[in-house]
Enzyme design. Sequence first.
Site, short mmCIF file in Angstrom:
data_model
loop_
_atom_site.label_atom_id
_atom_site.label_comp_id
_atom_site.label_asym_id
_atom_site.label_seq_id
_atom_site.Cartn_x
_atom_site.Cartn_y
_atom_site.Cartn_z
N ASP A 20 15.89 -11.92 -29.60
CA ASP A 20 15.07 -11.44 -28.37
C ASP A 20 13.87 -10.83 -29.01
O ASP A 20 13.91 -9.98 -29.87
CB ASP A 20 15.67 -10.33 -27.52
CG ASP A 20 14.63 -9.68 -26.70
OD1 ASP A 20 13.64 -10.61 -26.44
OD2 ASP A 20 14.72 -8.89 -25.95
N GLU A 61 -0.60 -2.08 -21.53
CA GLU A 61 -1.12 -3.13 -21.03
C GLU A 61 -2.60 -2.90 -20.30
O GLU A 61 -3.64 -3.44 -20.18
CB GLU A 61 -0.06 -4.15 -19.98
CG GLU A 61 0.87 -4.53 -20.73
CD GLU A 61 2.14 -3.67 -20.94
OE1 GLU A 61 2.02 -2.60 -20.67
OE2 GLU A 61 3.09 -4.54 -21.32
N PHE A 89 1.98 0.78 -9.61
CA PHE A 89 2.92 0.00 -9.71
C PHE A 89 4.15 0.40 -9.31
O PHE A 89 4.72 1.35 -9.73
CB PHE A 89 2.84 -0.60 -11.25
CG PHE A 89 3.86 -1.66 -11.52
CD1 PHE A 89 3.67 -3.15 -11.34
CD2 PHE A 89 5.05 -1.43 -12.00
CE1 PHE A 89 4.43 -4.10 -11.57
CE2 PHE A 89 6.11 -2.33 -12.07
CZ PHE A 89 5.86 -3.69 -12.03
N THR A 93 7.10 -3.97 -5.56
CA THR A 93 5.91 -4.73 -5.19
C THR A 93 5.25 -5.54 -6.07
O THR A 93 4.69 -6.57 -6.01
CB THR A 93 4.70 -3.92 -4.89
OG1 THR A 93 4.34 -2.89 -5.77
CG2 THR A 93 4.96 -2.90 -3.72
N LYS A 108 -3.58 -6.21 -8.75
CA LYS A 108 -3.18 -7.40 -10.11
C LYS A 108 -1.91 -6.85 -10.13
O LYS A 108 -1.11 -5.84 -9.87
CB LYS A 108 -3.85 -6.65 -11.39
CG LYS A 108 -3.29 -5.35 -12.00
CD LYS A 108 -4.10 -4.97 -13.05
CE LYS A 108 -3.18 -3.82 -13.78
NZ LYS A 108 -3.81 -2.98 -14.51
#
Length: 180
Positions: A20, A61, A89, A93, A108
């Site tokens: 991974d 990010e 965030f 959602t 975003k």
Amino acid sequence: LFKTAAALEETGKIATVALDKTGTITIGNRKATNFYPVAGIDEREFIEACLMSSLSDETPEGKSIVELGRESGIRMRSLNTTGAHMIKFTAETKCSGVNLADGTQIRKGAFDAIRKIVESAGNKFPKEVEEVISTISSNGGTPLVVCVNQNVVGVIELQDIIKPGIQERFERLRKMGVKT
């Protein structure tokens, strides 16, 4: 990894190792690398919307979106954030953003989440954005779609950051006969 000599000896029989990539060959934090405004959307306005949507995003990010905006010549302090209400965030959602004092809503997030917002408002999700999303995804990136007042304005490309020295490690593996 190996508790016994016998286990170590068995590694000589290994034909395939699957890894991974997150945290193994990458740092695990994605970084914003490109802004893709929709045709007809001013690039500067799009980048400002991206920065506004990242006002309270403390993730690596989110911070990288602000940094990429700075590299494009746009500073957070030049944006009017007076009276802004942050939308955090959530896993439910799959998006975040900001409601500005003038009523503007910027979001975003994941493609499917933004598509739902846009189409629920009776707006179309642009075909060109789907193509950008497909290109980013096929290159191993993560697309974040941005909408203003339930209309898509563009896409932010996130890419994983490869750990230093990984290419050299893969080259050593290849010299040992291991295909990567």
